[in-house]
Design a protein around this motif. Structure first.
Motif, PDB file in Angstrom:
ATOM      1  N   ASP A 107       8.772   5.232  -1.030  1.00 28.55           N
ATOM      2  CA  ASP A 107       8.436   6.124   0.074  1.00 28.55           C
ATOM      3  C   ASP A 107       8.815   5.411   1.382  1.00 28.55           C
ATOM      4  OD1 ASP A 107       7.169   8.425   1.196  1.00 28.55           O
ATOM      5  OD2 ASP A 107       5.284   7.340   1.386  1.00 28.55           O
ATOM      6  N   THR A 108       7.889   4.740   2.047  1.00 26.86           N
ATOM      7  CA  THR A 108       8.270   3.964   3.229  1.00 26.86           C
ATOM      8  C   THR A 108       9.151   2.778   2.836  1.00 26.86           C
ATOM      9  OG1 THR A 108       6.360   2.496   3.125  1.00 26.86           O
ATOM     10  CG2 THR A 108       6.092   4.544   4.389  1.00 26.86           C
ATOM     11  N   GLY A 109       8.988   2.291   1.613  1.00 29.95           N
ATOM     12  CA  GLY A 109       9.777   1.169   1.102  1.00 29.95           C
ATOM     13  C   GLY A 109       9.044  -0.164   1.122  1.00 29.95           C
ATOM     14  N   HIS A 110       7.897  -0.203   1.793  1.00 31.78           N
ATOM     15  CA  HIS A 110       7.198  -1.482   1.948  1.00 31.78           C
ATOM     16  C   HIS A 110       6.730  -2.086   0.617  1.00 31.78           C
ATOM     17  CE1 HIS A 110       7.178  -1.460   6.309  1.00 31.78           C
ATOM     18  NE2 HIS A 110       6.744  -0.214   6.299  1.00 31.78           N
ATOM     19  N   THR A 111       6.090  -1.273  -0.204  1.00 34.30           N
ATOM     20  CA  THR A 111       5.518  -1.799  -1.451  1.00 34.30           C
ATOM     21  C   THR A 111       6.594  -2.443  -2.323  1.00 34.30           C
ATOM     22  OG1 THR A 111       3.877  -0.033  -1.385  1.00 34.30           O
ATOM     23  CG2 THR A 111       4.097  -1.230  -3.472  1.00 34.30           C
ATOM     24  N   LEU A 112       7.678  -1.716  -2.518  1.00 33.53           N
ATOM     25  CA  LEU A 112       8.732  -2.211  -3.400  1.00 33.53           C
ATOM     26  C   LEU A 112       9.414  -3.451  -2.811  1.00 33.53           C
ATOM     27  CD1 LEU A 112       9.711  -1.230  -6.157  1.00 33.53           C
ATOM     28  CD2 LEU A 112      11.562  -0.030  -4.996  1.00 33.53           C
ATOM     29  N   PHE A 156       4.331  15.762  -0.559  1.00 38.19           N
ATOM     30  CA  PHE A 156       3.429  14.949  -1.363  1.00 38.19           C
ATOM     31  C   PHE A 156       3.403  15.514  -2.777  1.00 38.19           C
ATOM     32  CE2 PHE A 156      -0.433  13.247  -3.154  1.00 38.19           C
ATOM     33  CZ  PHE A 156      -0.367  11.932  -2.734  1.00 38.19           C
ATOM     34  N   VAL A 157       3.813  14.695  -3.728  1.00 41.05           N
ATOM     35  CA  VAL A 157       3.935  15.172  -5.106  1.00 41.05           C
ATOM     36  C   VAL A 157       2.948  14.481  -6.040  1.00 41.05           C
ATOM     37  CG1 VAL A 157       6.353  15.861  -4.899  1.00 41.05           C
ATOM     38  CG2 VAL A 157       5.803  13.516  -5.563  1.00 41.05           C
ATOM     39  N   ILE A 158       2.660  15.172  -7.131  1.00 40.04           N
ATOM     40  CA  ILE A 158       1.740  14.633  -8.147  1.00 40.04           C
ATOM     41  C   ILE A 158       2.294  14.927  -9.545  1.00 40.04           C
ATOM     42  CG2 ILE A 158      -0.412  14.707  -6.816  1.00 40.04           C
ATOM     43  CD1 ILE A 158      -0.108  17.501  -9.109  1.00 40.04           C
ATOM     44  N   LEU A 162       1.776  10.187 -11.040  1.00 37.26           N
ATOM     45  CA  LEU A 162       1.367  10.182  -9.622  1.00 37.26           C
ATOM     46  C   LEU A 162       0.090  11.008  -9.434  1.00 37.26           C
ATOM     47  CD1 LEU A 162       4.803  10.382  -9.549  1.00 37.26           C
ATOM     48  CD2 LEU A 162       4.229   9.785  -7.205  1.00 37.26           C
ATOM     49  N   ASP A 163      -0.778  10.508  -8.564  1.00 38.61           N
ATOM     50  CA  ASP A 163      -2.104  11.128  -8.413  1.00 38.61           C
ATOM     51  C   ASP A 163      -2.338  11.708  -7.031  1.00 38.61           C
ATOM     52  OD1 ASP A 163      -2.253   8.478  -7.145  1.00 38.61           O
ATOM     53  OD2 ASP A 163      -4.377   8.961  -6.913  1.00 38.61           O
ATOM     54  N   TYR A 164      -3.362  12.537  -6.983  1.00 33.73           N
ATOM     55  CA  TYR A 164      -3.988  12.894  -5.707  1.00 33.73           C
ATOM     56  C   TYR A 164      -5.460  12.600  -5.918  1.00 33.73           C
ATOM     57  CZ  TYR A 164      -5.950  15.674  -1.915  1.00 33.73           C
ATOM     58  OH  TYR A 164      -6.649  16.080  -0.805  1.00 33.73           O
TER      59      TYR A 164
HETATM   60  P1  5GP Z   1       5.648   2.828   0.026  1.00 28.06           P
HETATM   61  O1  5GP Z   1       5.189   1.444   0.247  1.00 28.06           O
HETATM   62  O2  5GP Z   1       7.055   2.980  -0.455  1.00 28.06           O
HETATM   63  O3  5GP Z   1       5.371   3.730   1.207  1.00 28.06           O
HETATM   64  O4  5GP Z   1       4.635   3.365  -1.002  1.00 28.06           O
HETATM   65  C1  5GP Z   1       4.874   3.709  -2.262  1.00 28.06           C
HETATM   66  C2  5GP Z   1       3.546   4.140  -2.844  1.00 28.06           C
HETATM   67  O5  5GP Z   1       2.961   5.234  -2.078  1.00 28.06           O
HETATM   68  C3  5GP Z   1       3.772   4.687  -4.219  1.00 28.06           C
HETATM   69  O6  5GP Z   1       3.648   3.685  -5.190  1.00 28.06           O
HETATM   70  C4  5GP Z   1       2.694   5.747  -4.317  1.00 28.06           C
HETATM   71  O7  5GP Z   1       1.513   5.157  -4.797  1.00 28.06           O
HETATM   72  C5  5GP Z   1       2.430   6.222  -2.922  1.00 28.06           C
HETATM   73  N1  5GP Z   1       3.113   7.515  -2.639  1.00 28.06           N
HETATM   74  C6  5GP Z   1       4.125   7.731  -1.785  1.00 28.06           C
HETATM   75  N2  5GP Z   1       4.496   9.021  -1.780  1.00 28.06           N
HETATM   76  C7  5GP Z   1       3.697   9.638  -2.673  1.00 28.06           C
HETATM   77  C8  5GP Z   1       3.607  11.021  -3.142  1.00 28.06           C
HETATM   78  O8  5GP Z   1       4.318  11.942  -2.746  1.00 28.06           O
HETATM   79  N3  5GP Z   1       2.647  11.254  -4.084  1.00 28.06           N
HETATM   80  C9  5GP Z   1       1.807  10.294  -4.561  1.00 28.06           C
HETATM   81  N4  5GP Z   1       0.920  10.663  -5.478  1.00 28.06           N
HETATM   82  N5  5GP Z   1       1.886   9.003  -4.155  1.00 28.06           N
HETATM   83  C10 5GP Z   1       2.816   8.683  -3.228  1.00 28.06           C
END
Ligand code: 5GP
Ligand code: MG
Length: 180
Positions: A107-112, A156-158, A162-164
């Motif tokens: 998503d933002t890319g930070h975690t990876l 925002f997807v589930i 993937l959860d909500y």
């Molecule tokens: P990043 O560090 O790339 O922003 O975060 C990635 C993490 O954000 C993913 O591992 C996930 O947990 C959460 N995330 C980002 N977008 C979504 C989304 O659309 N749906 C859900 N369920 N989680 C998301």
């Protein structure tokens, strides 16, 4: 109230087909001569990982070890101020190993990025990043997954792991959370 949309964004069969294609590409690029360590980012990676390892195995790839970590990034959006919080680290020794780092979505890319950079300090042969989904519009830093199944819009997807609020991980397809 936010609820899952009835019509999937990605169906079960679309996901299956694409994971098979991605596994084909990974095996073609990386070969099957040396077993690899799969490092999954819990909890979102669980369903994708289960399908991916089977798709890789069918194509001749072998696992040295399957391992998981729990990590999240925190802090402000800028690259330098972001840190990673490791709630559970890998047990596997990845020194000299080929590592596939698997997450549900970039998503933002930070975690990876932070997770990959941390693993790179441990002397692996390489770390390749693999995600089921990619939301390129949301990127805050210069980071791409090496392999990704689907690029999706900023929604925002589930489902499919993937959860909500910890719900909907069990759904066999991906759908959008929407306001009703
Ligand atoms: P990043 O560090 O790339 O922003 O975060 C990635 C993490 O954000 C993913 O591992 C996930 O947990 C959460 N995330 C980002 N977008 C979504 C989304 O659309 N749906 C859900 N369920 N989680 C998301
Ligand atoms: Mg996550």
């Amino acid at each position: 109230m936010l609820t899952p949309r009835q019509e999937p964004l990605l169906t079960e069969s679309q996901i299956r087909e694409r994971i098979d294609q991605l596994a084909e590409k990974i095996v073609a690029d990386l070969g099957t001569d040396k077993p690899f360590v799969l490092a999954g980012l819990l909890r979102g990676c669980f369903m994708f990982t289960a399908d991916l390892v089977r798709a890789l195995s069918i194509r001749g790839a072998t696992l040295k070890e399957l391992d998981f970590m729990v990590a999240s990034s925190y802090g402000s959006g800028t690259e330098s101020s972001r840190k990673i919080d490791i709630q559970r680290d890998l047990q596997a020794d990845i020194s000299g190993q080929r590592v596939l780092l698997v997450d549900d979505i970039i998503d933002t890319g930070h975690t990876l990025k932070l997770t990959r950079d941390m693993l790179l300090t441990r002397g692996p042969e390489y770390v390749k990043t693999v995600t089921l989904l990619d939301k390129p519009e949301r990127r805050e830093i210069d980071m791409e997954a090496d392999y990704s199944c689907f690029s999706i819009p900023n929604l925002f997807v589930i489902g499919f792991g993937l959860d909500y609020d910890q719900k909907y991980r069990e759904l066999p397809y991906i759908t959008v959370m929407e306001e009703v």
